[in-house]
Design a protein around this motif. Structure first.
Motif, PDB file in Angstrom:
ATOM      1  N   LEU A   1       0.834  -1.203   0.000  1.00 15.54           N
ATOM      2  CA  LEU A   1       0.000   0.000   0.000  1.00 15.54           C
ATOM      3  C   LEU A   1       0.872   1.258   0.000  1.00 15.54           C
ATOM      4  O   LEU A   1       0.518   2.258  -0.637  1.00 15.54           O
ATOM      5  N   GLY A   2       2.011   1.197   0.683  1.00 16.04           N
ATOM      6  CA  GLY A   2       2.945   2.321   0.685  1.00 16.04           C
ATOM      7  C   GLY A   2       3.507   2.592  -0.707  1.00 16.04           C
ATOM      8  O   GLY A   2       3.626   3.749  -1.123  1.00 16.04           O
ATOM      9  N   VAL A   3       3.844   1.530  -1.423  1.00 19.76           N
ATOM     10  CA  VAL A   3       4.320   1.679  -2.804  1.00 19.76           C
ATOM     11  C   VAL A   3       3.217   2.298  -3.657  1.00 19.76           C
ATOM     12  O   VAL A   3       3.465   3.227  -4.441  1.00 19.76           O
ATOM     13  N   ALA A   4       1.994   1.820  -3.492  1.00 16.97           N
ATOM     14  CA  ALA A   4       0.869   2.363  -4.265  1.00 16.97           C
ATOM     15  C   ALA A   4       0.662   3.848  -3.970  1.00 16.97           C
ATOM     16  O   ALA A   4       0.423   4.645  -4.890  1.00 16.97           O
ATOM     17  N   ALA A   5       0.768   4.238  -2.708  1.00 16.51           N
ATOM     18  CA  ALA A   5       0.606   5.651  -2.333  1.00 16.51           C
ATOM     19  C   ALA A   5       1.699   6.494  -2.988  1.00 16.51           C
ATOM     20  O   ALA A   5       1.431   7.596  -3.490  1.00 16.51           O
TER      21      ALA A   5
ATOM     22  N   ARG B   1       1.006   6.842  -6.652  1.00 18.62           N
ATOM     23  CA  ARG B   1      -0.137   7.725  -6.866  1.00 18.62           C
ATOM     24  C   ARG B   1       0.275   9.198  -6.869  1.00 18.62           C
ATOM     25  O   ARG B   1      -0.279   9.994  -7.638  1.00 18.62           O
ATOM     26  N   VAL B   2       1.246   9.561  -6.033  1.00 23.66           N
ATOM     27  CA  VAL B   2       1.703  10.957  -5.997  1.00 23.66           C
ATOM     28  C   VAL B   2       2.916  11.177  -6.903  1.00 23.66           C
ATOM     29  O   VAL B   2       3.548  12.231  -6.852  1.00 23.66           O
ATOM     30  N   ARG B   3       3.233  10.161  -7.690  1.00 20.03           N
ATOM     31  CA  ARG B   3       4.308  10.232  -8.690  1.00 20.03           C
ATOM     32  C   ARG B   3       5.689  10.486  -8.077  1.00 20.03           C
ATOM     33  O   ARG B   3       6.471  11.280  -8.597  1.00 20.03           O
ATOM     34  N   ASP B   4       5.960   9.813  -6.964  1.00 19.61           N
ATOM     35  CA  ASP B   4       7.298   9.877  -6.379  1.00 19.61           C
ATOM     36  C   ASP B   4       8.301   9.204  -7.310  1.00 19.61           C
ATOM     37  O   ASP B   4       7.938   8.343  -8.114  1.00 19.61           O
ATOM     38  N   SER B   5       9.545   9.575  -7.159  1.00 20.46           N
ATOM     39  CA  SER B   5      10.604   8.993  -7.984  1.00 20.46           C
ATOM     40  C   SER B   5      10.876   7.547  -7.572  1.00 20.46           C
ATOM     41  O   SER B   5      10.444   7.096  -6.503  1.00 20.46           O
ATOM     42  N   LEU B   6      11.623   6.868  -8.399  1.00 26.55           N
ATOM     43  CA  LEU B   6      12.020   5.496  -8.102  1.00 26.55           C
ATOM     44  C   LEU B   6      12.823   5.447  -6.802  1.00 26.55           C
ATOM     45  O   LEU B   6      12.634   4.551  -5.976  1.00 26.55           O
TER      46      LEU B   6
ATOM     47  N   THR C   1      11.796   3.255  -3.464  1.00 25.65           N
ATOM     48  CA  THR C   1      12.634   2.094  -3.187  1.00 25.65           C
ATOM     49  C   THR C   1      12.527   1.551  -1.759  1.00 25.65           C
ATOM     50  O   THR C   1      12.397   0.334  -1.582  1.00 25.65           O
ATOM     51  N   PRO C   2      12.564   2.385  -0.706  1.00 21.43           N
ATOM     52  CA  PRO C   2      12.485   1.802   0.644  1.00 21.43           C
ATOM     53  C   PRO C   2      11.220   0.965   0.875  1.00 21.43           C
ATOM     54  O   PRO C   2      11.302  -0.144   1.419  1.00 21.43           O
ATOM     55  N   ALA C   3      10.074   1.456   0.450  1.00 17.95           N
ATOM     56  CA  ALA C   3       8.835   0.693   0.624  1.00 17.95           C
ATOM     57  C   ALA C   3       8.868  -0.584  -0.211  1.00 17.95           C
ATOM     58  O   ALA C   3       8.409  -1.637   0.243  1.00 17.95           O
ATOM     59  N   SER C   4       9.432  -0.501  -1.417  1.00 17.21           N
ATOM     60  CA  SER C   4       9.528  -1.684  -2.273  1.00 17.21           C
ATOM     61  C   SER C   4      10.435  -2.749  -1.658  1.00 17.21           C
ATOM     62  O   SER C   4      10.097  -3.937  -1.645  1.00 17.21           O
ATOM     63  N   VAL C   5      11.576  -2.301  -1.142  1.00 16.16           N
ATOM     64  CA  VAL C   5      12.520  -3.239  -0.524  1.00 16.16           C
ATOM     65  C   VAL C   5      11.898  -3.878   0.718  1.00 16.16           C
ATOM     66  O   VAL C   5      11.999  -5.090   0.918  1.00 16.16           O
TER      67      VAL C   5
END
Length: 119
Positions: free
Chosen positions: A79-83, A86-91, A95-99
Motif C-alpha cells: 500500500l505504501g508503494v501504491a501511495a 499515486r503521488v508520482r514519487d521517484s524510483l 525504493t524503501p517501501a519496495s525493498v
C-alpha cells in the motif's frame, strides 16, 4: 538461507520500529502523510508498523505470529508503494517501501515453509 532470513527479520524489526515511532511522533511524517492525502491514517500506519515489528519479535516464540506479522507488514508496504506511485514519487523515493515489501514477503514465505509439515 537461515542467515539471510535472520538478517532480514532483524532489518525489518529495526526499520519498522523506527518508521513506526516516526509516524506516531515525528512532525516530518505529518507533512509526508498530508502529501499523500492520507493524514487520517498516519497514527494507524505507525501503530501497525510498531505492532508488526513486535509481532516479528514475538514470532521467535510463536512462529504463526511471525507469519501473520510479516504478511501484514508486506501488505502495508505494498500500500505504501501504491501511495508513492499515486503521488508520482521517484524510483529512489519508492525504493524503501519496495525493498521492505520484498523483505517481509521473504520472511513470510520462509516462515510459511518452516511451518509446513515435511513431505
Amino acid at each position: 538461507m537461515t542467515l539471510v532470513y535472520q538478517l532480514s527479520t532483524a532489518l525489518s524489526i529495526v526499520l519498522f520500529l523506527t518508521y513506526g515511532f516516526a509516524c506516531l511522533f515525528a512532525n516530518g511524517m505529518v507533512a509526508e502523510f498530508e502529501r499523500f492525502g492520507l493524514s487520517r491514517f498516519r497514527r494507524l500506519t505507525g501503530s501497525l508498523e510498531v505492532l508488526g515489528a513486535l509481532g516479528l519479535i514475538a514470532g521467535h516464540v510463536f512462529p504463526p505470529l511471525r507469519l501473520l506479522s510479516a504478511v501484514g507488514l508486506a501488505l502495508l508496504m505494498l500500500l505504501g508503494v501504491a501511495a508513492r506511485l499515486r503521488v508520482r514519487d521517484s524510483l529512489l523515493e519508492t525504493t524503501p517501501a519496495s525493498v521492505l515489501f520484498v523483505v517481509n514477503a521473504f520472511i513470510a514465505w520462509y516462515t510459511w515453509r518452516t511451518l509446513l509439515p515435511p513431505f
